[in-house]
Write a protein that holds these residues in place. Structure first.
Motif, PDB file in Angstrom:
ATOM      1  N   ARG A  25     -14.358 -46.000 -11.407  1.00 28.68           N
ATOM      2  CA  ARG A  25     -14.541 -47.383 -10.957  1.00 28.68           C
ATOM      3  C   ARG A  25     -15.157 -47.430  -9.552  1.00 28.68           C
ATOM      4  NH1 ARG A  25     -12.636 -51.536 -13.856  1.00 28.68           N
ATOM      5  NH2 ARG A  25     -11.346 -51.031 -15.692  1.00 28.68           N
ATOM      6  N   VAL A  26     -14.697 -46.558  -8.685  1.00 33.84           N
ATOM      7  CA  VAL A  26     -15.273 -46.499  -7.334  1.00 33.84           C
ATOM      8  C   VAL A  26     -16.757 -46.137  -7.412  1.00 33.84           C
ATOM      9  CG1 VAL A  26     -15.284 -45.159  -5.187  1.00 33.84           C
ATOM     10  CG2 VAL A  26     -13.122 -46.004  -6.126  1.00 33.84           C
ATOM     11  N   ALA A  27     -17.083 -45.157  -8.240  1.00 34.37           N
ATOM     12  CA  ALA A  27     -18.472 -44.736  -8.386  1.00 34.37           C
ATOM     13  C   ALA A  27     -19.347 -45.867  -8.896  1.00 34.37           C
ATOM     14  CB  ALA A  27     -18.556 -43.535  -9.321  1.00 34.37           C
ATOM     15  N   LEU A  28     -18.875 -46.591  -9.908  1.00 34.67           N
ATOM     16  CA  LEU A  28     -19.665 -47.691 -10.438  1.00 34.67           C
ATOM     17  C   LEU A  28     -19.883 -48.778  -9.398  1.00 34.67           C
ATOM     18  CD1 LEU A  28     -18.349 -48.097 -14.094  1.00 34.67           C
ATOM     19  CD2 LEU A  28     -20.607 -47.332 -13.377  1.00 34.67           C
ATOM     20  N   ASP A  29     -18.869 -49.050  -8.591  1.00 34.26           N
ATOM     21  CA  ASP A  29     -19.026 -50.031  -7.511  1.00 34.26           C
ATOM     22  C   ASP A  29     -20.139 -49.591  -6.554  1.00 34.26           C
ATOM     23  OD1 ASP A  29     -17.022 -51.615  -8.537  1.00 34.26           O
ATOM     24  OD2 ASP A  29     -15.471 -50.870  -7.161  1.00 34.26           O
ATOM     25  N   LEU A  30     -20.156 -48.302  -6.212  1.00 31.53           N
ATOM     26  CA  LEU A  30     -21.191 -47.780  -5.313  1.00 31.53           C
ATOM     27  C   LEU A  30     -22.568 -47.816  -5.966  1.00 31.53           C
ATOM     28  CD1 LEU A  30     -19.295 -44.732  -3.756  1.00 31.53           C
ATOM     29  CD2 LEU A  30     -19.965 -46.827  -2.575  1.00 31.53           C
ATOM     30  N   PHE A  31     -22.635 -47.432  -7.240  1.00 31.41           N
ATOM     31  CA  PHE A  31     -23.920 -47.460  -7.952  1.00 31.41           C
ATOM     32  C   PHE A  31     -24.471 -48.883  -8.002  1.00 31.41           C
ATOM     33  CE2 PHE A  31     -22.238 -43.742 -10.757  1.00 31.41           C
ATOM     34  CZ  PHE A  31     -22.460 -42.849  -9.732  1.00 31.41           C
ATOM     35  N   ASP A  32     -23.598 -49.832  -8.311  1.00 31.30           N
ATOM     36  CA  ASP A  32     -24.036 -51.224  -8.404  1.00 31.30           C
ATOM     37  C   ASP A  32     -24.523 -51.745  -7.050  1.00 31.30           C
ATOM     38  OD1 ASP A  32     -23.292 -51.183 -11.063  1.00 31.30           O
ATOM     39  OD2 ASP A  32     -21.481 -52.394 -10.798  1.00 31.30           O
ATOM     40  N   ARG A  33     -23.872 -51.317  -5.999  1.00 29.79           N
ATOM     41  CA  ARG A  33     -24.204 -51.824  -4.667  1.00 29.79           C
ATOM     42  C   ARG A  33     -25.434 -51.161  -4.066  1.00 29.79           C
ATOM     43  NH1 ARG A  33     -19.828 -50.648  -0.317  1.00 29.79           N
ATOM     44  NH2 ARG A  33     -21.093 -48.775  -0.026  1.00 29.79           N
ATOM     45  N   ASP A  34     -25.511 -49.823  -4.199  1.00 33.39           N
ATOM     46  CA  ASP A  34     -26.547 -49.076  -3.478  1.00 33.39           C
ATOM     47  C   ASP A  34     -27.581 -48.410  -4.372  1.00 33.39           C
ATOM     48  OD1 ASP A  34     -25.217 -49.738  -1.112  1.00 33.39           O
ATOM     49  OD2 ASP A  34     -23.959 -47.955  -1.208  1.00 33.39           O
ATOM     50  N   GLY A  35     -27.380 -48.433  -5.675  1.00 35.11           N
ATOM     51  CA  GLY A  35     -28.307 -47.773  -6.584  1.00 35.11           C
ATOM     52  C   GLY A  35     -27.824 -46.367  -6.929  1.00 35.11           C
ATOM     53  N   TYR A  36     -27.947 -46.013  -8.187  1.00 38.59           N
ATOM     54  CA  TYR A  36     -27.420 -44.735  -8.668  1.00 38.59           C
ATOM     55  C   TYR A  36     -27.986 -43.553  -7.887  1.00 38.59           C
ATOM     56  CZ  TYR A  36     -26.380 -40.891 -11.861  1.00 38.59           C
ATOM     57  OH  TYR A  36     -25.956 -39.701 -12.401  1.00 38.59           O
ATOM     58  N   ALA A  37     -29.289 -43.543  -7.660  1.00 33.73           N
ATOM     59  CA  ALA A  37     -29.948 -42.398  -7.030  1.00 33.73           C
ATOM     60  C   ALA A  37     -29.518 -42.192  -5.585  1.00 33.73           C
ATOM     61  CB  ALA A  37     -31.466 -42.559  -7.104  1.00 33.73           C
ATOM     62  N   HIS A  38     -29.013 -43.232  -4.938  1.00 36.21           N
ATOM     63  CA  HIS A  38     -28.683 -43.147  -3.519  1.00 36.21           C
ATOM     64  C   HIS A  38     -27.218 -42.809  -3.255  1.00 36.21           C
ATOM     65  CE1 HIS A  38     -32.346 -45.723  -3.594  1.00 36.21           C
ATOM     66  NE2 HIS A  38     -32.672 -44.921  -2.607  1.00 36.21           N
ATOM     67  N   VAL A  39     -26.463 -42.616  -4.313  1.00 35.46           N
ATOM     68  CA  VAL A  39     -25.031 -42.330  -4.153  1.00 35.46           C
ATOM     69  C   VAL A  39     -24.767 -40.868  -4.498  1.00 35.46           C
ATOM     70  CG1 VAL A  39     -22.704 -42.885  -4.937  1.00 35.46           C
ATOM     71  CG2 VAL A  39     -24.399 -44.709  -4.682  1.00 35.46           C
ATOM     72  N   THR A  40     -24.164 -40.143  -3.570  1.00 33.09           N
ATOM     73  CA  THR A  40     -23.855 -38.725  -3.790  1.00 33.09           C
ATOM     74  C   THR A  40     -22.399 -38.548  -4.200  1.00 33.09           C
ATOM     75  OG1 THR A  40     -23.177 -38.379  -1.496  1.00 33.09           O
ATOM     76  CG2 THR A  40     -25.528 -38.073  -2.011  1.00 33.09           C
ATOM     77  N   ILE A  41     -22.104 -37.376  -4.706  1.00 36.84           N
ATOM     78  CA  ILE A  41     -20.717 -37.031  -5.024  1.00 36.84           C
ATOM     79  C   ILE A  41     -19.851 -37.136  -3.773  1.00 36.84           C
ATOM     80  CG2 ILE A  41     -19.179 -35.120  -5.661  1.00 36.84           C
ATOM     81  CD1 ILE A  41     -20.527 -36.147  -8.090  1.00 36.84           C
ATOM     82  N   GLU A  42     -20.410 -36.718  -2.639  1.00 39.31           N
ATOM     83  CA  GLU A  42     -19.649 -36.744  -1.382  1.00 39.31           C
ATOM     84  C   GLU A  42     -19.281 -38.179  -0.991  1.00 39.31           C
ATOM     85  OE1 GLU A  42     -21.173 -32.968  -2.068  1.00 39.31           O
ATOM     86  OE2 GLU A  42     -22.325 -34.847  -1.989  1.00 39.31           O
ATOM     87  N   ARG A  43     -20.210 -39.111  -1.212  1.00 45.21           N
ATOM     88  CA  ARG A  43     -19.914 -40.516  -0.890  1.00 45.21           C
ATOM     89  C   ARG A  43     -18.850 -41.073  -1.824  1.00 45.21           C
ATOM     90  NH1 ARG A  43     -24.419 -44.704  -0.594  1.00 45.21           N
ATOM     91  NH2 ARG A  43     -22.594 -45.912   0.005  1.00 45.21           N
ATOM     92  N   ILE A  44     -18.960 -40.726  -3.080  1.00 41.99           N
ATOM     93  CA  ILE A  44     -17.944 -41.188  -4.040  1.00 41.99           C
ATOM     94  C   ILE A  44     -16.571 -40.645  -3.646  1.00 41.99           C
ATOM     95  CG2 ILE A  44     -17.180 -41.093  -6.447  1.00 41.99           C
ATOM     96  CD1 ILE A  44     -20.196 -40.772  -7.199  1.00 41.99           C
ATOM     97  N   ALA A  45     -16.528 -39.362  -3.288  1.00 45.06           N
ATOM     98  CA  ALA A  45     -15.270 -38.739  -2.901  1.00 45.06           C
ATOM     99  C   ALA A  45     -14.665 -39.427  -1.680  1.00 45.06           C
ATOM    100  CB  ALA A  45     -15.487 -37.251  -2.619  1.00 45.06           C
TER     101      ALA A  45
END
Length: 202
Positions: A25-45
């Motif tokens: 859920r956190v990852a999807l929130d980040l993908f929706d906000r910033d775009g899938y390509a711009h979100v790293t595993i480190e940011r999700i963590a």
């Protein structure tokens, strides 16, 4: 509902499942906000307050964060159980109906649609989904072979399992492409109807 879907989980299983749901859920929130390509595993963590190694341990890749579904292993086990008394199409139809119903109950449909957007529209996720489908086809034909005595590497089971997996994949693609206007259960059921009766033209 199958026994596998209702059996109580152990403490470790519950904690792992809760963590994976949270990360997804956190990852999807980040993908929706910033775009899938711009979100790293480190940011999700960092956002999920877990270590990157935990994410790699749970999911393996960023693509699998989107693709992971807690019902996949349940579906395979339920399919195995049903094959003792049913043909493959009837067994898969029943299992998918139960799995889709359970998924829609436990996860709101909007969340499933959000995942579906990345599955259908993000090239790397869609490619991973194709590889996952190939692996599932192998598992299905091994399961069918166990119950029927047929060669798991023979042409017949290869064709049957690829047809079943392709029907499901096209059903979810159609659900997405048609703007989710129809019930996913009805679409999956209709796709399996096509496989069951065979293609008739004219």
């Amino acid at each position: 509902m199958t026994e596998q879907m209702t059996r109580p989980l152990g403490l470790r299983e519950r904690k792992k499942l809760k963590a994976m749901r949270h990360i997804q859920r956190v990852a999807l929130d980040l993908f929706d906000r910033d775009g899938y390509a711009h979100v790293t595993i480190e940011r999700i963590a960092a956002e999920a307050e877990v270590s990157p190694s935990s994410i790699y341990r749970y999911f393996g890749t960023k693509e699998m964060i989107v693709l992971w579904d807690e019902y996949d292993p349940i579906m395979l086990q339920a399919f195995d159980d049903r094959l003792a008394a049913q043909d493959p199409i009837s067994a898969l139809r029943e299992v998918l109906t139960e799995v889709v119903t359970a998924a829609m109950f436990d996860q709101d449909e909007q969340f499933i649609r959000r995942r579906m957007t990345y599955m259908m529209e993000e090239p790397s996720v869609r490619a991973s989904m194709g590889r996952q489908a190939d692996e599932t086809a192998v598992q299905l034909r091994q399961t069918i072979a166990k119950h029927t005595g047929r060669d798991p590497d023979g042409l017949e089971l290869r064709v049957v399992t690829v047809a079943l997996i392709s029907a499901f994949m096209e059903a979810i693609a159609y659900w997405h492409d048609s703007g989710y206007r129809d019930s996913l259960r009805e679409i999956v059921d209709g796709a399996l109807d096509v496989i069951e009766r065979g293609l008739r033209v004219g």
